[in-house]
Scaffold this motif. Structure first.
Motif, PDB file in Angstrom:
ATOM      1  N   PRO A  29       0.841  -1.200   0.000  1.00 22.80           N
ATOM      2  CA  PRO A  29       0.000   0.000   0.000  1.00 22.80           C
ATOM      3  C   PRO A  29       0.877   1.252   0.000  1.00 22.80           C
ATOM      4  O   PRO A  29       1.953   1.271   0.593  1.00 22.80           O
ATOM      5  CB  PRO A  29      -0.785  -0.113   1.304  1.00 22.80           C
ATOM      6  N   SER A  30       0.428   2.264  -0.691  1.00 25.26           N
ATOM      7  CA  SER A  30       1.159   3.527  -0.722  1.00 25.26           C
ATOM      8  C   SER A  30       1.040   4.221   0.632  1.00 25.26           C
ATOM      9  O   SER A  30      -0.040   4.289   1.206  1.00 25.26           O
ATOM     10  CB  SER A  30       0.589   4.446  -1.798  1.00 25.26           C
ATOM     11  N   PRO A  31       2.151   4.758   1.141  1.00 25.09           N
ATOM     12  CA  PRO A  31       2.065   5.492   2.408  1.00 25.09           C
ATOM     13  C   PRO A  31       1.415   6.869   2.246  1.00 25.09           C
ATOM     14  O   PRO A  31       1.094   7.520   3.227  1.00 25.09           O
ATOM     15  CB  PRO A  31       3.523   5.616   2.838  1.00 25.09           C
ATOM     16  N   TYR A  32       1.219   7.315   0.989  1.00 26.48           N
ATOM     17  CA  TYR A  32       0.741   8.675   0.744  1.00 26.48           C
ATOM     18  C   TYR A  32      -0.653   8.754   0.139  1.00 26.48           C
ATOM     19  O   TYR A  32      -1.152   9.834  -0.109  1.00 26.48           O
ATOM     20  CB  TYR A  32       1.707   9.409  -0.175  1.00 26.48           C
ATOM     21  N   GLY A  33      -1.261   7.626  -0.150  1.00 26.79           N
ATOM     22  CA  GLY A  33      -2.567   7.685  -0.782  1.00 26.79           C
ATOM     23  C   GLY A  33      -3.276   6.353  -0.706  1.00 26.79           C
ATOM     24  O   GLY A  33      -2.787   5.408  -0.090  1.00 26.79           O
ATOM     25  N   ARG A  34      -4.412   6.287  -1.353  1.00 23.52           N
ATOM     26  CA  ARG A  34      -5.217   5.077  -1.306  1.00 23.52           C
ATOM     27  C   ARG A  34      -5.018   4.254  -2.567  1.00 23.52           C
ATOM     28  O   ARG A  34      -5.968   3.986  -3.307  1.00 23.52           O
ATOM     29  CB  ARG A  34      -6.672   5.458  -1.118  1.00 23.52           C
ATOM     30  N   HIS A  35      -3.788   3.885  -2.848  1.00 27.85           N
ATOM     31  CA  HIS A  35      -3.503   3.005  -3.975  1.00 27.85           C
ATOM     32  C   HIS A  35      -2.340   2.089  -3.607  1.00 27.85           C
ATOM     33  O   HIS A  35      -1.721   2.242  -2.567  1.00 27.85           O
ATOM     34  CB  HIS A  35      -3.206   3.803  -5.248  1.00 27.85           C
ATOM     35  N   TRP A  36      -2.071   1.115  -4.470  1.00 26.22           N
ATOM     36  CA  TRP A  36      -1.042   0.123  -4.235  1.00 26.22           C
ATOM     37  C   TRP A  36       0.074   0.297  -5.256  1.00 26.22           C
ATOM     38  O   TRP A  36      -0.152   0.813  -6.350  1.00 26.22           O
ATOM     39  CB  TRP A  36      -1.628  -1.277  -4.366  1.00 26.22           C
ATOM     40  N   TYR A  51       6.161   2.779  -8.403  1.00 25.32           N
ATOM     41  CA  TYR A  51       5.466   3.852  -7.697  1.00 25.32           C
ATOM     42  C   TYR A  51       5.182   5.046  -8.604  1.00 25.32           C
ATOM     43  O   TYR A  51       4.169   5.700  -8.474  1.00 25.32           O
ATOM     44  CB  TYR A  51       6.280   4.287  -6.477  1.00 25.32           C
ATOM     45  N   HIS A  52       6.071   5.335  -9.539  1.00 21.80           N
ATOM     46  CA  HIS A  52       5.894   6.472 -10.454  1.00 21.80           C
ATOM     47  C   HIS A  52       5.561   6.002 -11.872  1.00 21.80           C
ATOM     48  O   HIS A  52       5.841   6.698 -12.837  1.00 21.80           O
ATOM     49  CB  HIS A  52       7.150   7.341 -10.475  1.00 21.80           C
ATOM     50  N   GLY A  53       4.985   4.812 -12.000  1.00 26.25           N
ATOM     51  CA  GLY A  53       4.524   4.325 -13.294  1.00 26.25           C
ATOM     52  C   GLY A  53       5.541   3.535 -14.086  1.00 26.25           C
ATOM     53  O   GLY A  53       5.316   3.256 -15.257  1.00 26.25           O
ATOM     54  N   GLU A  54       6.666   3.143 -13.475  1.00 26.35           N
ATOM     55  CA  GLU A  54       7.659   2.351 -14.192  1.00 26.35           C
ATOM     56  C   GLU A  54       7.085   0.980 -14.531  1.00 26.35           C
ATOM     57  O   GLU A  54       6.202   0.481 -13.866  1.00 26.35           O
ATOM     58  CB  GLU A  54       8.943   2.185 -13.354  1.00 26.35           C
ATOM     59  N   ARG A  55       7.618   0.373 -15.571  1.00 32.69           N
ATOM     60  CA  ARG A  55       7.158  -0.933 -16.009  1.00 32.69           C
ATOM     61  C   ARG A  55       7.825  -2.037 -15.207  1.00 32.69           C
ATOM     62  O   ARG A  55       8.863  -1.840 -14.579  1.00 32.69           O
ATOM     63  CB  ARG A  55       7.468  -1.117 -17.488  1.00 32.69           C
ATOM     64  N   THR A  56       7.256  -3.223 -15.285  1.00 30.91           N
ATOM     65  CA  THR A  56       7.851  -4.400 -14.655  1.00 30.91           C
ATOM     66  C   THR A  56       9.199  -4.666 -15.306  1.00 30.91           C
ATOM     67  O   THR A  56       9.321  -4.608 -16.526  1.00 30.91           O
ATOM     68  CB  THR A  56       6.943  -5.632 -14.867  1.00 30.91           C
TER      69      THR A  56
END
Length: 67
Positions: A29-36, A51-56
């Motif tokens: 879970p993100s410490p700053y919002g309601r997303h994972w 966390y910033h949209g990077e790919r696998t």
């Protein structure tokens, strides 16, 4: 030789392991919002996340293993 795709073996709802390359993935879970976001521990011991949209990270099997 890179297969390009991971084959995930799920340990539980939040952890998985790639049987080809040894990468571990953990949903957190993100410490700053309601997303994972997902954090990956790569076979070389380094970490990366999306966390910033990077790919696998790509699946790169070790030498000597079938692809």
């Amino acid at each position: 030789m890179s297969t390009g795709r991971h084959r995930w073996e799920h340990r539980d709802a939040y952890n998985a392991h790639c049987v080809h390359c040894g990468t571990w993935a953990q949903k957190r879970p993100s410490p700053y919002g309601r997303h994972w976001f997902t954090e990956w521990r790569l076979p070389d011991g380094s970490y990366c996340d999306n966390y910033h949209g990077e790919r696998t990270p790509p699946c790169e099997p070790t030498i000597g293993e079938p692809a």
